[in-house]
Design a protein around this motif. Structure first.
Motif, PDB file in Angstrom:
ATOM      1  N   ASP A 119       0.830  -1.211   0.000  1.00 47.03           N
ATOM      2  CA  ASP A 119       0.000   0.000   0.000  1.00 47.03           C
ATOM      3  C   ASP A 119       0.863   1.259   0.000  1.00 47.03           C
ATOM      4  O   ASP A 119       0.488   2.276  -0.596  1.00 47.03           O
ATOM      5  CB  ASP A 119      -0.927   0.020   1.214  1.00 47.03           C
ATOM      6  N   GLU A 120       2.007   1.197   0.654  1.00 43.56           N
ATOM      7  CA  GLU A 120       2.892   2.358   0.774  1.00 43.56           C
ATOM      8  C   GLU A 120       3.893   2.445  -0.373  1.00 43.56           C
ATOM      9  O   GLU A 120       4.665   3.404  -0.448  1.00 43.56           O
ATOM     10  CB  GLU A 120       3.639   2.303   2.107  1.00 43.56           C
ATOM     11  N   GLY A 121       3.890   1.446  -1.265  1.00 40.29           N
ATOM     12  CA  GLY A 121       4.777   1.482  -2.419  1.00 40.29           C
ATOM     13  C   GLY A 121       6.143   0.866  -2.203  1.00 40.29           C
ATOM     14  O   GLY A 121       7.021   0.988  -3.065  1.00 40.29           O
ATOM     15  N   TYR A 122       6.333   0.157  -1.095  1.00 35.36           N
ATOM     16  CA  TYR A 122       7.620  -0.488  -0.820  1.00 35.36           C
ATOM     17  C   TYR A 122       7.549  -1.944  -1.286  1.00 35.36           C
ATOM     18  O   TYR A 122       7.448  -2.871  -0.498  1.00 35.36           O
ATOM     19  CB  TYR A 122       7.963  -0.383   0.669  1.00 35.36           C
ATOM     20  N   PHE A 123       7.634  -2.102  -2.609  1.00 34.10           N
ATOM     21  CA  PHE A 123       7.353  -3.397  -3.210  1.00 34.10           C
ATOM     22  C   PHE A 123       8.455  -4.417  -2.979  1.00 34.10           C
ATOM     23  O   PHE A 123       8.176  -5.600  -2.762  1.00 34.10           O
ATOM     24  CB  PHE A 123       7.107  -3.214  -4.709  1.00 34.10           C
ATOM     25  N   LYS A 124       9.695  -3.990  -3.029  1.00 28.70           N
ATOM     26  CA  LYS A 124      10.814  -4.914  -2.834  1.00 28.70           C
ATOM     27  C   LYS A 124      10.782  -5.503  -1.429  1.00 28.70           C
ATOM     28  O   LYS A 124      10.982  -6.712  -1.237  1.00 28.70           O
ATOM     29  CB  LYS A 124      12.141  -4.201  -3.077  1.00 28.70           C
ATOM     30  N   GLU A 125      10.513  -4.645  -0.449  1.00 28.66           N
ATOM     31  CA  GLU A 125      10.436  -5.097   0.943  1.00 28.66           C
ATOM     32  C   GLU A 125       9.277  -6.077   1.127  1.00 28.66           C
ATOM     33  O   GLU A 125       9.397  -7.085   1.838  1.00 28.66           O
ATOM     34  CB  GLU A 125      10.285  -3.910   1.883  1.00 28.66           C
ATOM     35  N   ALA A 126       8.142  -5.777   0.472  1.00 31.15           N
ATOM     36  CA  ALA A 126       6.978  -6.662   0.559  1.00 31.15           C
ATOM     37  C   ALA A 126       7.278  -8.023  -0.056  1.00 31.15           C
ATOM     38  O   ALA A 126       6.915  -9.068   0.501  1.00 31.15           O
ATOM     39  CB  ALA A 126       5.779  -6.024  -0.137  1.00 31.15           C
TER      40      ALA A 126
END
Length: 219
Positions: free
Chosen positions: A26-33
Motif C-alpha cells: 500500500d505504501e509502495g515499498y514493493f521490494k520489501e513486501a
C-alpha cells in the motif's frame, strides 16, 4: 500440547508478516513486501490465493511483470471466482501489451461482478484505439513516478506528476482522489483538497471513499 502452542505462535507470526507485507505494498515499498512474502509463501497458515495475489502485486510494482503474472495464475488456480484477481491479471497483461489475454481476463472479471463499472471502463482501454492504449500506459507510468516522489516526501512534485497523468487518462476518479489526499494530508490545503475530491466524485459518483474524503475536508 507443545505442538499446538508452537503451531499457534507460527500462525500468528505468519499472519502478522502477511499484514506487514500488505501495508508495504500500500505504501509502495514493493521490494520489501516481496522479501516478506517469499519467506512465508509456503506457510499453511495464510490464505494461498491472497498470498499469491499480494506477491504478484509486489512483483508488478517492481516491473517484474512476467513473475507477477505467474503468481496471479497461481492465485486463480486456488480460487477462480475472485473478480479482483482476474482484473489484476487483465492489468498486468495490459502492461505487457498482451491485449487478447487482457480482454479474456477482464471479461471474466465482468462475468463475476457485472455491476462494477470500473471493469467496463478498463475494457474500453483494452478494446480501444492504439492511441487510447498508449495514453493509458503513459498514465500508469506517471502514477509509478508519483509514488516514488511520495516515498521521498516530495509532495508538490508528486502532485505535478499526477496532474500530468490525468492529461493522458482521466476516466476514473483515482488520481483526483490521490491529489486531494496529498493536499489535505501533506500540503495543508483543504480548499484545493475539496476541489480534487469533487472531481473524483464527478468521475465516480457512487464511490463512498471519495464521498467520505470530501465530507471530511468540508467539516
Amino acid at each position: 500440547m507443545f505442538a499446538k502452542i508452537k503451531s499457534f505462535i507460527q500462525k500468528f507470526k505468519d499472519n502478522k508478516s502477511f499484514r506487514d507485507a500488505s501495508k508495504k505494498i500500500d505504501e509502495g515499498y514493493f521490494k520489501e513486501a516481496e522479501k516478506i512474502l517469499i519467506e512465508i509463501k509456503d506457510s499453511p497458515y495464510v490464505e494461498k490465493e491472497m498470498l499469491f495475489f499480494n506477491l504478484a502485486g509486489a512483483l508488478i510494482g517492481q516491473d517484474k511483470l512476467k513473475e507477477g503474472e505467474k503468481y496471479l495464475h497461481k492465485a486463480v488456480e486456488v480460487e477462480a471466482e475472485q473478480d479482483y484477481i482476474w482484473a489484476t491479471l487483465a492489468e498486468v497483461n495490459v502492461l505487457q501489451r498482451k491485449w487478447d489475454e487482457a480482454e479474456k481476463a477482464i471479461n471474466k472479471a465482468i462475468e463475476l461482478e457485472p455491476d462494477k463499472s470500473f471493469y467496463e471502463i478498463k475494457k474500453e482501454v483494452i478494446c480501444g484505439s492504439d492511441e487510447l492504449k498508449e495514453d493509458y500506459l503513459k498514465h500508469f507510468a506517471l502514477l509509478k513516478e508519483a509514488i516514488e516522489e511520495q516515498k521521498n516526501e516530495n509532495w508538490k512534485k508528486s502532485v505535478e506528476i499526477l496532474r500530468e497523468a490525468v492529461e493522458h487518462y482521466d476516466r476514473t476518479g483515482y488520481v483526483y482522489n490521490q491529489i486531494g489526499a496529498i493536499y489535505n494530508n501533506n500540503l495543508d490545503n483543504k480548499e484545493l483538497a475539496a476541489q480534487f475530491f469533487k472531481k473524483a466524485i464527478e468521475k465516480e459518483p457512487d464511490n463512498k471513499i471519495f464521498q467520505k474524503n470530501l465530507k471530511h475536508v468540508l467539516k
